[in-house]
Design an enzyme around this catalytic site. Sequence first.
Site, PDB file in Angstrom:
ATOM      1  CB  CYS A   1      -0.553  -0.205   1.168  1.00 43.12           C
ATOM      2  SG  CYS A   1      -2.396  -1.060   0.796  1.00 43.12           S
TER       3      CYS A   1
ATOM      4  CG  ASP B   1      -7.250  -3.312  -2.802  1.00 47.39           C
ATOM      5  OD1 ASP B   1      -6.503  -2.782  -3.366  1.00 47.39           O
ATOM      6  OD2 ASP B   1      -7.999  -3.065  -1.801  1.00 47.39           O
TER       7      ASP B   1
ATOM      8  N   GLY C   1      -9.354 -15.092 -14.399  1.00 47.80           N
ATOM      9  CA  GLY C   1      -8.312 -14.192 -13.974  1.00 47.80           C
ATOM     10  C   GLY C   1      -7.608 -13.656 -15.385  1.00 47.80           C
ATOM     11  CG  HIS C   2      -5.522 -10.459 -17.837  1.00 45.42           C
ATOM     12  ND1 HIS C   2      -5.730 -11.004 -19.262  1.00 45.42           N
ATOM     13  CD2 HIS C   2      -4.343  -9.548 -17.930  1.00 45.42           C
ATOM     14  CE1 HIS C   2      -4.789 -10.215 -20.010  1.00 45.42           C
ATOM     15  NE2 HIS C   2      -4.403  -9.597 -19.120  1.00 45.42           N
TER      16      HIS C   2
ATOM     17  CG  ASP D   1     -10.034  -2.503   4.250  1.00 43.11           C
ATOM     18  OD1 ASP D   1     -10.823  -1.511   3.951  1.00 43.11           O
ATOM     19  OD2 ASP D   1      -9.433  -3.192   3.662  1.00 43.11           O
TER      20      ASP D   1
END
Length: 717
Positions: free
Chosen positions: A400, A445, A518-519, A603
């Site tokens: 983050c 995310d 997904g990718h 969060d």
Amino acid sequence: MHASPLPLTRDLVLIGGGHTHALVLRKWGMAPLAGARVTVINPGPTAPYSGMLPGFVAGHYDRDDLDIDLVRLSRFAGARVIIGKVEGLDPQRREIHVPGRPPIAYDVASINVGITSDMPALPGFADHAIPAKPLGPFAQSWADYLARPGPARVAVIGGGVAGAELAMAMAHALRHRGRDATVSIIDSATALSALGDRAAQRLRQALAGLDVQLIEQAEIASLHSDHLLFSDGTKLEADFITGAAGARAYGWMAQTGLNLDDGFVTVNDYLQSSDPAVFAAGDCAHLSHDPRPKAGVYAVREAPVLYQNLRAALGAGQMRRYQPQNDYLKLISLGARSALGERFGKVLSGPLMWRWKDHIDQSFMNRFRELPKMKAPVLPRHHADGMDEALGGKPLCGGCGAKVGRLALRDSLPAPQDRSDITPLPGDDAALLHTGVTRQVLTTDHLRGITLDPVLMARIAAHHALGDIWAMGGTPQAATATLILPRLSNELQRRTVAEIMQTAQEVLREAGAEIVGGHTSMGDEMTIGFTLTGLCERDPITLAGGQPGDALILTKPIGSGVILAAEMAGEARGEHVSEAYRLMQQSQQRASEILREAHAMTDVTGFGLAGHLSGMCEMSGTGATLDLQAVPTMPGAESLASNGTRSTLFIDNRALTPELPEGGKAALLYDPQTAGGLLAAIAPEIAEDVLSRLQSADYDAALIGYLTERLGLRLMK
């Protein structure tokens, strides 16, 4: 054309953080092999140096003086660290097995795990004694015992040099503490038989001078909590028992199929085992061409040979033979700051020998204490205006800490259109979708890599993404994965994707979600992200429901941003980094269930505790007071913050709440968190009960403040 990073094509795995591997990692950091991905596996984030153990036991060194920080060393070497105990190696499949994670594939592997002095065949040893090796657990047990008050009764099983050193160190430390102490050495044969007559006699005199009792030709029948029982029926009182007799190989090596000698891996003069792709060094190896006793000096001398031969096995250069020296200087601690030196039958002892030994030991450890630091990027001579400010003075953080600031995002997000099936949730990271009577939350995310270990990174990224669902009181439903991998060969791509997806599936399935697609793509570095849906049985918990008087409860300590920033700069302690990783992998699912009556919840992630609390207050129309002393922090975070360590997102986060102070612990209020805890506003009458339930569920939760009618954030006085 800009040059692309070179692809990684081969996996080198170092099993164990022993002296040889530590030196190999240091050399690798100075001259890495292009295309090689290096992994080191060790039970803990540090590896103790055996040469200084007697000095620590005697009280001459602090506990930290013994440890080689493998996390910091691996960062320097560009290697990934896996904290875990190896349970098996399969040469046929070229896989290494560590509990709790997918198999670790290798092209070339090396074993440097040392030995153990455990005595499983001796009745009562496992329950009432601690082996002197491995050193880490022994050092901690001795520190705890030494701190206890009252009489001390110590028994050392094994009358070799190692046992004598430990016994003298223990006797000295206990005498220095003023404790009534009896220290005994027990040997089934003649003690100190590996030394020459003069050295053995000098050592016996030193033992006698410290009142160490030497019991020879004695057979132990069993061990008990307060005594040893000999085969002749006599007893010896002891409440601290250690084993320093001989050397035993770890049991898992017997299952590898490699050629062994008394359990130790047999190697040739290239340090190769019977499988050319597997090397071994140090005490766990048996030199078939020139057998030698177990001694750290050989492990150190093997390092440059192993370094060259591992590179050769990976495709670069020629192999080199290892030829051990005929004899070596034995420096034996004598309890106080005195030592005995012996080589070629010559014996010297006294404080001068201690200073020599201390110099050798400190010089060895300084190789790992004084590692070059990561340099800031160098700007080209000609560059556009503003690059100095944009680049900053340090490497870009991962996790983050690499996010775009909230102020930049606030003006860029488009206003939601008027749709009956979408409920806007201003300030929250997720959206509420309506499909018939079903309430569904949607979030996404992803994280820039904070570690080179794909398994650890996948766990952290999955928990990080799940936080948005849990913060809204939802139940995770489905997920898609987005992976960006560094340039890898096809085989390493396969290995890496398999590790990530197997790990992510385990975490998400345990949370109740399934990966449905997904990718993947290639880039300069690893990035892992997830898009998640969750179901809500009732209206989701948002930022907007907080009420004045509500208690603020935080479920995880803060500080991951400064710890990760310090780790990138080579300034964080490995044990603190390891603990931060553990907390980042802690599921918030049970916490979400306990907090289901929260009025508002979020969060704590990229915008820091103050930023996320500010968002809650803004949406709820309240202010808040914080009890800074009550805010839990990760080990090491406060000292790093006080020393000025900052994540790259700190300045943006600080701008969100300029009314709060900045210095000392307060700096952590603006620290971006990766996979952080939940921050909940709870009715004050149930707050203590909720907090108790969270703590009973093994969360380091705390009540850190209250929402107020007065707007703005402030600290309690």
